[in-house]
Enzyme design. Sequence first.
Site, PDB file in Angstrom:
ATOM      1  N   ASP A  42      11.757   1.193  10.449  1.00 10.18           N
ATOM      2  CA  ASP A  42      10.969   1.559   9.272  1.00 10.18           C
ATOM      3  C   ASP A  42      10.883   0.366   8.324  1.00 10.18           C
ATOM      4  O   ASP A  42      11.908  -0.114   7.835  1.00 10.18           O
ATOM      5  CB  ASP A  42      11.636   2.743   8.565  1.00 10.18           C
ATOM      6  CG  ASP A  42      10.671   3.527   7.687  1.00 10.18           C
ATOM      7  OD1 ASP A  42       9.788   2.892   7.082  1.00 10.18           O
ATOM      8  OD2 ASP A  42      10.810   4.756   7.597  1.00 10.18           O
ATOM      9  N   ASP A  43       9.670  -0.135   8.092  1.00 11.36           N
ATOM     10  CA  ASP A  43       9.426  -1.238   7.151  1.00 11.36           C
ATOM     11  C   ASP A  43      10.044  -2.554   7.618  1.00 11.36           C
ATOM     12  O   ASP A  43      10.382  -3.421   6.804  1.00 11.36           O
ATOM     13  CB  ASP A  43       9.958  -0.914   5.750  1.00 11.36           C
ATOM     14  CG  ASP A  43       9.270   0.285   5.118  1.00 11.36           C
ATOM     15  OD1 ASP A  43       8.282   0.775   5.701  1.00 11.36           O
ATOM     16  OD2 ASP A  43       9.722   0.744   4.058  1.00 11.36           O
ATOM     17  N   CYS A  80       3.488   4.228   6.574  1.00 12.42           N
ATOM     18  CA  CYS A  80       4.341   4.815   7.598  1.00 12.42           C
ATOM     19  C   CYS A  80       3.689   5.964   8.357  1.00 12.42           C
ATOM     20  O   CYS A  80       3.559   5.911   9.584  1.00 12.42           O
ATOM     21  CB  CYS A  80       5.670   5.237   6.992  1.00 12.42           C
ATOM     22  SG  CYS A  80       5.539   6.223   5.491  1.00 12.42           S
ATOM     23  N   ARG A  84       2.660   6.266  12.357  1.00  6.16           N
ATOM     24  CA  ARG A  84       3.385   7.172  13.234  1.00  6.16           C
ATOM     25  C   ARG A  84       2.418   8.111  13.956  1.00  6.16           C
ATOM     26  O   ARG A  84       2.605   8.431  15.140  1.00  6.16           O
ATOM     27  CB  ARG A  84       4.413   7.967  12.420  1.00  6.16           C
ATOM     28  CG  ARG A  84       5.548   7.107  11.931  1.00  6.16           C
ATOM     29  CD  ARG A  84       6.311   7.711  10.753  1.00  6.16           C
ATOM     30  NE  ARG A  84       7.154   6.693  10.172  1.00  6.16           N
ATOM     31  CZ  ARG A  84       8.419   6.448  10.545  1.00  6.16           C
ATOM     32  NH1 ARG A  84       8.973   7.196  11.467  1.00  6.16           N
ATOM     33  NH2 ARG A  84       9.104   5.475   9.987  1.00  6.16           N
ATOM     34  N   LYS A 142      13.071  10.132  11.380  1.00  3.48           N
ATOM     35  CA  LYS A 142      11.997  10.408  10.421  1.00  3.48           C
ATOM     36  C   LYS A 142      10.727  10.884  11.119  1.00  3.48           C
ATOM     37  O   LYS A 142      10.223  10.227  12.022  1.00  3.48           O
ATOM     38  CB  LYS A 142      11.727   9.136   9.604  1.00  3.48           C
ATOM     39  CG  LYS A 142      10.568   9.236   8.638  1.00  3.48           C
ATOM     40  CD  LYS A 142      10.478   7.962   7.814  1.00  3.48           C
ATOM     41  CE  LYS A 142       9.133   7.797   7.146  1.00  3.48           C
ATOM     42  NZ  LYS A 142       9.053   6.573   6.335  1.00  3.48           N
ATOM     43  N   HIS A 144       7.779  12.812   9.028  1.00  2.00           N
ATOM     44  CA  HIS A 144       6.785  12.528   7.983  1.00  2.00           C
ATOM     45  C   HIS A 144       5.363  12.865   8.405  1.00  2.00           C
ATOM     46  O   HIS A 144       4.395  12.209   7.986  1.00  2.00           O
ATOM     47  CB  HIS A 144       6.872  11.053   7.558  1.00  2.00           C
ATOM     48  CG  HIS A 144       6.275  10.818   6.195  1.00  2.00           C
ATOM     49  ND1 HIS A 144       5.756   9.585   5.815  1.00  2.00           N
ATOM     50  CD2 HIS A 144       6.085  11.635   5.139  1.00  2.00           C
ATOM     51  CE1 HIS A 144       5.296   9.656   4.579  1.00  2.00           C
ATOM     52  NE2 HIS A 144       5.490  10.890   4.143  1.00  2.00           N
ATOM     53  N   HIS A 233      14.011   1.254   5.270  1.00  7.18           N
ATOM     54  CA  HIS A 233      13.270   1.900   4.191  1.00  7.18           C
ATOM     55  C   HIS A 233      14.162   2.050   2.957  1.00  7.18           C
ATOM     56  O   HIS A 233      15.374   2.182   3.063  1.00  7.18           O
ATOM     57  CB  HIS A 233      12.787   3.270   4.664  1.00  7.18           C
ATOM     58  CG  HIS A 233      11.750   3.894   3.792  1.00  7.18           C
ATOM     59  ND1 HIS A 233      12.053   4.514   2.601  1.00  7.18           N
ATOM     60  CD2 HIS A 233      10.403   4.010   3.938  1.00  7.18           C
ATOM     61  CE1 HIS A 233      10.942   4.982   2.051  1.00  7.18           C
ATOM     62  NE2 HIS A 233       9.924   4.681   2.837  1.00  7.18           N
ATOM     63  N   ASP A 339       6.894   0.598  11.848  1.00  4.00           N
ATOM     64  CA  ASP A 339       5.711   1.354  11.419  1.00  4.00           C
ATOM     65  C   ASP A 339       4.795   0.558  10.496  1.00  4.00           C
ATOM     66  O   ASP A 339       3.627   0.910  10.318  1.00  4.00           O
ATOM     67  CB  ASP A 339       6.107   2.676  10.762  1.00  4.00           C
ATOM     68  CG  ASP A 339       6.992   2.496   9.538  1.00  4.00           C
ATOM     69  OD1 ASP A 339       7.446   1.370   9.275  1.00  4.00           O
ATOM     70  OD2 ASP A 339       7.254   3.504   8.840  1.00  4.00           O
ATOM     71  N   ASN A 340       5.303  -0.498   9.858  1.00  2.00           N
ATOM     72  CA  ASN A 340       4.493  -1.359   8.993  1.00  2.00           C
ATOM     73  C   ASN A 340       5.373  -2.513   8.544  1.00  2.00           C
ATOM     74  O   ASN A 340       6.538  -2.604   8.933  1.00  2.00           O
ATOM     75  CB  ASN A 340       3.927  -0.604   7.783  1.00  2.00           C
ATOM     76  CG  ASN A 340       4.922   0.289   7.077  1.00  2.00           C
ATOM     77  OD1 ASN A 340       4.790   1.507   7.091  1.00  2.00           O
ATOM     78  ND2 ASN A 340       5.940  -0.305   6.466  1.00  2.00           N
ATOM     79  N   LYS A 395       3.835  -4.275   3.006  1.00  2.00           N
ATOM     80  CA  LYS A 395       3.522  -2.854   3.181  1.00  2.00           C
ATOM     81  C   LYS A 395       2.537  -2.346   2.126  1.00  2.00           C
ATOM     82  O   LYS A 395       2.532  -2.818   1.000  1.00  2.00           O
ATOM     83  CB  LYS A 395       4.828  -2.051   3.093  1.00  2.00           C
ATOM     84  CG  LYS A 395       4.671  -0.532   3.203  1.00  2.00           C
ATOM     85  CD  LYS A 395       6.017   0.145   3.076  1.00  2.00           C
ATOM     86  CE  LYS A 395       5.902   1.659   3.092  1.00  2.00           C
ATOM     87  NZ  LYS A 395       7.223   2.321   3.011  1.00  2.00           N
TER      88      LYS A 395
END
Length: 591
Positions: A42-43, A80, A84, A142, A144, A233, A339-340, A395
């Site tokens: 994540d991130d 994110c 996803r 996660k 989301h 994150h 994811d980014n 991001k």
Amino acid sequence: MLIPVVRLHPVRSAFLLCAGMLASLLAVAEPARPNIVLILADDVALMDFSAYGGEAHTPNIDALAEQGVLFANFHTTPMCAPSRAMLLTGMDNHLTGVATIPEVLPPEHRGQPGYSMYLEPGVETIAARLQPLGYRTLMTGKWHLGHGPGQLPNHHGFERSFVLDASGADNWEQRPYLPFYRTAPWFEDGEPATLPEDFYSSAFIVDKMLEYIEDLQPAQQPFLAYLAFQAVHIPVQAPREFSDNYRGVYDDGWQALRTARWQRARDRGLVPPDAPLAPMHPALADWDGLDATERRLFSRRMEVNAGMIEAMDHHIGRFIAYLREQDLYDNTLFVVTSDNGPEAADPADSALMRLWLQLVGYDATSVDTLGEAGSYGFIGPAWASAAAGPSDLFKFYSGQGGLRVPLIISGPGIAPNSLQPAFSIAADIAPTLLELVQQPVAEVMTGRSLLPLLRGETGQVYPPDAAVGMETAGNAALFRGDYKLVRNLAPWGDGEWKLYHLATDPGETRDLARAEPALLAQMQQEYADYARRVGVLEMPPGYESLQQLQANSLRVMAANYWPFLLGCITVLLLLPVVLWRILKAIKTRRT
């Protein structure tokens, strides 16, 4: 007429019988389908893993890269949930219902087609497509992608799941990380769940997945294991045993880090040797202008960031060790990505966020406890810009720093230790997995299978004339061949379309919009065609994602904290009356 009876020797008869049975088995037998492990960070920036030249120690991820293919030109959306959705479905995010994230959704877009903020009816995940093939489908981490009726993983093809449906949450306990949320909404198999007392996100995500896989044994069916980590994150948190490994690594500041990553990117072939480095945004702070106390706090934030990445890798190593012990590793395909790009948000810039952190007891400034339970870590825009190097922005934005992320694919049939420079996107993962298990790519998928690249059959899956669009919250990009059309909104962009030649300028330093007006106009038209095709909605005038986040958070805070707010208002209203009565009583006593 009599048919002669041929009598065979018993040994020869048995041999022919066995040979016939073996031939029948071979005729119908199919190669064992591989297990699939999808690891989503994540991130995480393009160069955060040490396999890409980052400072964090990631030996387990590095080993997967050495045994497989490391992609140098892979892209997600800059947010994110949309990424996803693309990753799991193989479709453009607008076609899935997750055009953006609910935290920054403007009121004008609520309920519009593609903006429901969950996977809409008829949208199938890779899990749902693998289940009919006999795959056991598992997820931890996660989600989301919606938590209303029918919106959780158990309604989207996952047999077992323990997931967080929020953009993030605390890594040490069950508590929210933004005023947008009242709680940290974890669910197991569709039902609200409670975290254990010894919870740490990366450890728990692996532990729960191992529990699910252990429950499958000794079943011979292949499995899909989707591990969606919270690292790195906000809030950035890590045990000291990992974060202390980076003491002093970042003491030279963000510009030094950005330059160092750019140099390593050139050495590793991630950018051309003569690729210019984009300057840091002029609104960012100057490292040399900070005092010693500020520098130590900022350095520690990046130390914890690297420690959180290493902690994730450590627990991935535990997962891999288990697969080896169970003789599952050799027939397992691994996909590792993010994811980014890196998160640039600075909660200290928002009065609302500062107030909320105080109300809920988070500490964002104590160096000695940063990363531990109760702390609130983040790296902020300057470090995010440095971490995104050699790319521009981070991001939320469609500069390469927000879109270009790591991708590693490793496993049976994948050529080892190779660098793949071909352009690819998040929507390509699902069709690739389908082809790897010998299934046709679904017609609704907008992504393309990367299997020809993995097999060395072609140098690209997107020809030079293919126009590939992306958009989230008004930040947009269109790729065609070596060119990129991009628009970034305020506060880090100006809302104007720009044109770059990424093959020679991957840092987006030279805008070609004026030099090539015909190409600019053509790509703008191609973007308009893309936007119309997938249902992109234009943002309201003056829209800024951070301002919208605060507005949406205020609305949620009003609902979550109305008893407290009502109490405060009541006290303020009654205070003059109480003071008047007290003064009157004092005066009466004196007389």
